[in-house]
Design an enzyme around this catalytic site. Structure first.
Site, PDB file in Angstrom:
ATOM      1  N   GLY A  13      -8.564 -66.429  38.297  1.00  0.00           N
ATOM      2  CA  GLY A  13      -9.499 -67.449  38.741  1.00  0.00           C
ATOM      3  C   GLY A  13     -10.326 -67.933  37.576  1.00  0.00           C
ATOM      4  N   GLY A  40     -14.068 -68.019  36.068  1.00  0.00           N
ATOM      5  CA  GLY A  40     -15.390 -67.413  36.177  1.00  0.00           C
ATOM      6  C   GLY A  40     -16.442 -68.378  35.677  1.00  0.00           C
ATOM      7  N   GLY A  41     -17.636 -67.862  35.468  1.00  0.00           N
ATOM      8  CA  GLY A  41     -18.751 -68.687  35.051  1.00  0.00           C
ATOM      9  C   GLY A  41     -18.478 -69.442  33.772  1.00  0.00           C
ATOM     10  N   ASP A  80     -27.968 -63.837  39.808  1.00  0.00           N
ATOM     11  CA  ASP A  80     -26.895 -64.630  40.403  1.00  0.00           C
ATOM     12  C   ASP A  80     -26.093 -63.802  41.396  1.00  0.00           C
ATOM     13  OD1 ASP A  80     -25.495 -66.893  40.919  1.00  0.00           O
ATOM     14  OD2 ASP A  80     -24.163 -66.725  39.191  1.00  0.00           O
TER      15      ASP A  80
END
Ligand SMILES: *[C@@H]1O[C@H](CO)[C@@H](O)[C@H](O)[C@H]1NC(C)=O
Ligand SMILES: *[C@@H]1O[C@H](CO)[C@@H](O)[C@H](O)[C@H]1NC(C)=O
Ligand SMILES: *[C@@H]1O[C@H](CO)[C@@H](O)[C@H](O)[C@H]1NC(C)=O
Ligand SMILES: *[C@@H]1O[C@H](CO)[C@@H](O)[C@H](O)[C@H]1NC(C)=O
Ligand SMILES: *[C@@H]1O[C@H](CO)[C@@H](O)[C@H](O)[C@H]1NC(C)=O
Ligand SMILES: *[C@@H]1O[C@H](CO)[C@@H](O)[C@H](O)[C@H]1NC(C)=O
Ligand SMILES: *[C@@H]1O[C@H](CO)[C@@H](O)[C@H](O)[C@H]1NC(C)=O
Ligand SMILES: *[C@@H]1O[C@H](CO)[C@@H](O)[C@H](O)[C@H]1NC(C)=O
Ligand SMILES: *[C@@H]1O[C@H](CO)[C@@H](O)[C@H](O)[C@H]1NC(C)=O
Length: 801
Positions: free
Chosen positions: A511, A513-514, A629
């Site tokens: 995926g 990420g940030g 977060d």
């Protein structure tokens, strides 16, 4: 009728052949013929001796011994390893003079192997295969020691009862040498035996060069091979004196088949037989880590497998070739003294180095007559070439006796962080250096000394990194150069990360990420990792990366995702985490199919786990950390659905008495943000508590949606308890999202409340949801909000209740 006759013939043949292989004994005049499939089987049917072919594609035949009933065939001894018989024409004969010969009957009886060079002078010899795997030649009717035994000539395997070593009295000198390959028993490159120079020590050679050194025997253990200790299954017998060094072992449970071997790639392994399906299990092996490479750090260098760089110099020594040392990570040149010794004026002193594999003793001497360490010290000071000393023998108890004295630079030292392994070494230094070391030891008492270098070392990517990670956390390295950050984090080599992730293939992408993509990789056969790769274009990412490293490298908790290491090389920055197979919590909460998979019990477990992880961050770790977060997509789930908090890119470390901080750059995810943070940029542990509250309510809400709570109500006896748990969680969630930070509980209060009766909890004030969808949209530049609308839905709905 014909069938019956054929069957009878078959039976006769079978009887004939089984008769020819039934015995355990060979006598003169009755050779063992390969062509007849003849073998000897030991009396208890443990071992079998005969001709075999290790390579199905080759006609080469060898005389060997293997386990009679284990499959696939495991050969433990080979007679004619260098000279195979081509085809099934081999025969083993015992001659009346006691000699065993393997001949190739196919070509005018060429002798390919013979058991001895001298006459054994036996009157009536027999050869017998014993249940130990030993093939012995002796007088028929005596119990005296055999005149010849295969145990005296090991191949690549050490069976229980075999002796490895040197006995100068009897002239025994045994070692084991690997096969050339799995299908070729000829002598390979690797030999394990005893190095008889200086103070004898166990050694593994590769093509004649020292490859791995176990170190000398100190009466209690071999200082360099703690990993060969296997849960007391093996008992080693080590007999050492001036005339011999003999190592053998017995097995506490004789029904377990055990062997020690060197395989053709040079691994010295202890194996035990499990069962037909699983075969042999490796219980221990060497070389284990990069520090096991002989003299990796050169003279006066110490190797620590858990450190980066691997090598350091002994205190008050410096790299002989700094360029190679620092730039090319070639440490083989070793280290030199800062200050020359001053032997003539007798001012030198010693510093103690603990937990070491003692240096190579092949040029050392031992003096058993020196009784105290002070005697060793005085002796060393009188001899100008003495560089170091150590205790020789602890077997008498007390502080030990005797000294090993080195007169050349100590080489091939390895540092063991675990107490109880390794040994103390006293290194000679000039007086000024001794004083400097003792002073710096004093001031540096509490430093952890792992340094994150500026570039990635060519570091191993093996599972052992994990083991070492565990054992390494608290060790004290007094003399560490101090550049860069003071971090305890292994560096991974870029090449190995590329290999592990298949060159960052799309198939391995987990995926985004940030600050960049996340890949799945294989760390070892049964260990996977997740690699967070910082996009090269991201500038904000660099800060987040550093921040994440700084925050999480120092943390360890079962509800935090575990950082295994990082890789900073060739413009790449990557964080390497444990891989969590169940992905993130949001996929379970917001995916209709998956949602049903999470029952109340695991939801409750997830809430408790997140609370515990957060409690650790806020109160129990060495630092106070505000995550900033916390949200469902940052909670990862392991295979047992235990939650782990991840993504520390936005986390902030608070100082000792700091409780809140102000920022103009509000980052995080709207919907999870507390009002004071979203509006005024004020964050504290209480803003994390708010996010936690939202998360709890989300978990509860998605449960509600699945009608799980209704099911719960009409269930059995456990219902009262479960209903109370549900109510408790909702209440705690609401308490956490109260508008005023000071009204919200701390995480320790949260855990307390989660474990008490719901009716005892205070009544929550109205929640502080002030964020609207409109605001969050204008702020998306700083938001990572992938679950924005979903959060919103859950919150507004709760507001309505
Ligand atoms: C025998 O040779 C064939 C063809 O070269 C090969 O496919 C096979 O793996 C070999 N078998 C063994 C046991 O080496
Ligand atoms: C047979 O043996 C002789 C010597 O004993 C040797 O010179 C010859 O090469 C061998 N032939 C084969 C085919 O092995
Ligand atoms: C024993 O006898 C065999 C066969 O006669 C012979 O080849 C071998 O050299 C003899 N060994 C000794 C040590 O005499
Ligand atoms: C070494 O050899 C001598 C003489 O053969 C023997 O007495 C002694 O037991 C041997 N040592 C070991 C450990 O087997
Ligand atoms: C291993 O043993 C063989 C046979 O005794 C001997 O010739 C050889 O020198 C030994 N090798 C080492 C490295 O000790
Ligand atoms: C040696 O043993 C190791 C560990 O069991 C294994 O990974 C390796 O493949 C083996 N090497 C050979 C040539 O069999
Ligand atoms: C030994 O001592 C003498 C006098 O104290 C001094 O001059 C000399 O430099 C010293 N030697 C060394 C090698 O330090
Ligand atoms: C120092 O010790 C070594 C090793 O024992 C010895 O060979 C050397 O002769 C000794 N030198 C002096 C000056 O005593
Ligand atoms: C070690 O010390 C014990 C007891 O003092 C003694 O029996 C043994 O022989 C010593 N070992 C060596 C190798 O000297």
């Amino acid at each position: 009728m014909i069938a019956r006759i054929l069957f009878l013939v078959f039976l006769l043949v079978a009887v004939f052949f089984s008769a020819s292989s039934a015995g355990d004994t060979l006598i003169p005049g009755q050779p063992l013929l390969d062509v007849a499939d003849a073998t000897l089987v030991s009396a208890g049917e443990t071992f079998e001796l005969g001709f075999f072919s290790p390579d199905a594609n080759s006609t080469n035949r060898y005389l060997g011994i293997w386990y009679h009933s284990l499959s696939p065939q495991t050969v433990v001894w080979v007679a004619n390893r260098e000279r195979p018989v081509a085809g099934r024409t081999g025969r083993l004969s015992l001659y009346p003079n006691g000699t065993l010969l393997v001949t190739d009957g196919g070509n005018s009886s060429t002798t390919v192997w013979s058991s001895s060079s001298g006459s054994l002078a036996l009157a009536s010899p027999v050869a017998r295969l014993l249940d130990t795997g030993n093939f012995v030649v002796g007088e028929e009717m005596t119990s005296s020691p055999p005149a010849w035994e295969s145990f005296g000539f090991p191949t690549d395997t050490l069976l229980p009862g075999m002796q490895l070593g040197v006995n100068t009295t009897s002239g025994l000198r045994t070692n084991i040498t690997s096969w050339r390959s799995a299908t070729d028993p000829a002598s390979g490159d690797y030999t394990l035996g005893i190095d008889w120079h200086g103070v004898p020590q166990q050694m593994l050679w590769r093509a004649g060069q020292k490859y791995w050194r176990a170190g000398p025997w100190n009466g209690l253990y071999i200082t360099g091979a703690p990993q060969m200790d296997t849960e007391n299954l093996l008992q080693y017998q080590i007999s050492v004196d001036s005339s011999e060094f003999i190592l053998s072992y017995t097995v506490s449970n004789p029904s377990v088949a055990v062997r020690i071997t060197i395989n053709s790639s040079g691994l010295n392994e202890i194996l035990t037989w499990v069962d037909e399906r699983q075969g042999w299990n490796v219980r221990g092996y060497v070389p284990l880590d990069p520090c096991d490479n002989y003299a990796r750090c050169g003279p006066n260098g110490v190797c620590s497998p858990a450190m980066s760089p691997l090598c350091r110099c002994l205190p008050k020594f410096h790299p002989a070739n700094p360029r190679n040392w620092d730039l090319f990570r070639d440490w083989s040149g070793g280290c030199m003294r800062d200050t020359d010794l001053d032997c003539r004026n007798a001012t030198d002193g010693f510093i103690k180095q603990t937990g070491l594999k003692l240096p190579d003793t092949s040029t050392a001497t031992v003096d058993e007559s020196l009784s105290t360490l002070d005697d060793c010290r005085s002796w060393c000071l009188t001899n100008c070439s003495c560089t170091a000393y150590a205790r020789a023998n602890f077997s008498g108890g007390g502080g030990g006796s005797g000294c090993i004295i080195w007169t050349s630079p100590p080489t091939d030292m390895k540092f063991f962080p675990d107490s109880g392994t390794g040994q103390d070494l006293y290194v000679r230094l000039a007086a000024a250096d001794v004083i400097a070391v003792s002073e710096s030891n004093h001031s540096n008492r509490n430093r952890l000394g792992i340094i994150i270098g500026s570039s990635c070392a060519a570091i191993f990517l093996l599972a052992f990194g994990l083991i070492l990670w565990k054992t390494r956390r608290k060790h004290h390295v007094p003399e560490e150069a101090t550049e860069g950050e003071d971090l305890d984090l292994p560096l991974f080599d870029l090449k190995s990360v590329e290999d592990a992730t298949d060159n960052f293939s799309i198939a391995n992408k987990l995926g985004e990420g940030g600050y960049g993509p996340v890949y799945r990789g294989k760390l070892s056969e049964d260990q996977e990792m997740a690699v967070k790769r910082l996009s090269k274009t991201s500038t904000q990412g660099v800060d987040e990366f550093k921040n994440e490293v700084m925050s999480i490298a120092k943390l360890q908790h079962r509800n935090l995702v575990r950082l295994l290491g990082c890789c900073i090389q060739a413009g790449e920055r990557m964080l390497i985490y444990e891989y969590l197979p169940n992905g993130s919590l949001d996929t379970f909460l917001f995916d209709k199919d998956k949602r049903e998979l999470v029952d109340w019990k695991s939801r409750y477990n997830i809430i408790l786990g997140i609370a515990r992880g957060l409690l650790y961050l806020h109160h129990d770790s060495r630092y106070r950390i505000v995550h900033r977060d916390l949200k469902a997509s940052n909670i990862l789930l392991d295979k047992d659905m235990n939650p782990k908090i991840s993504d520390f890119g936005m986390a902030r470390i608070f100082g000792g008495d700091e409780t809140m901080r102000n920022t103009t750059r509000v980052v995080g995810t709207y919907g999870y943000m507390s009002p004071e943070y979203a509006m005024d940029g004020i964050f504290s542990v209480k803003s994390d508590v708010f996010s936690f509250g939202v998360l709890v309510l989300e978990i509860m809400w998605s449960l509600w949606k699945e009608h799980k709570s209704l099911e719960l109500v009409d269930e059995s006896i456990a219902q009262l308890f479960v209903t109370d748990e549900v109510l408790r969680c909702i209440k705690v969630g609401l308490l956490c999202v109260q508008e005023q930070p000071e009204d919200r509980p701390t995480m320790s209060a949260v855990l307390l409340m989660l474990n008490s009766n719901s009716s005892l909890l205070p009544e929550p004030k109205p929640p502080g949801f002030v964020i609207t969808k409109e605001i969050s949209k204008t702020e998306t530049s700083t938001s990572k909000g992938d679950s924005l609308s979903r959060n919103h839905v859950s919150i507004t709905t709760l507001e309505g209740r």
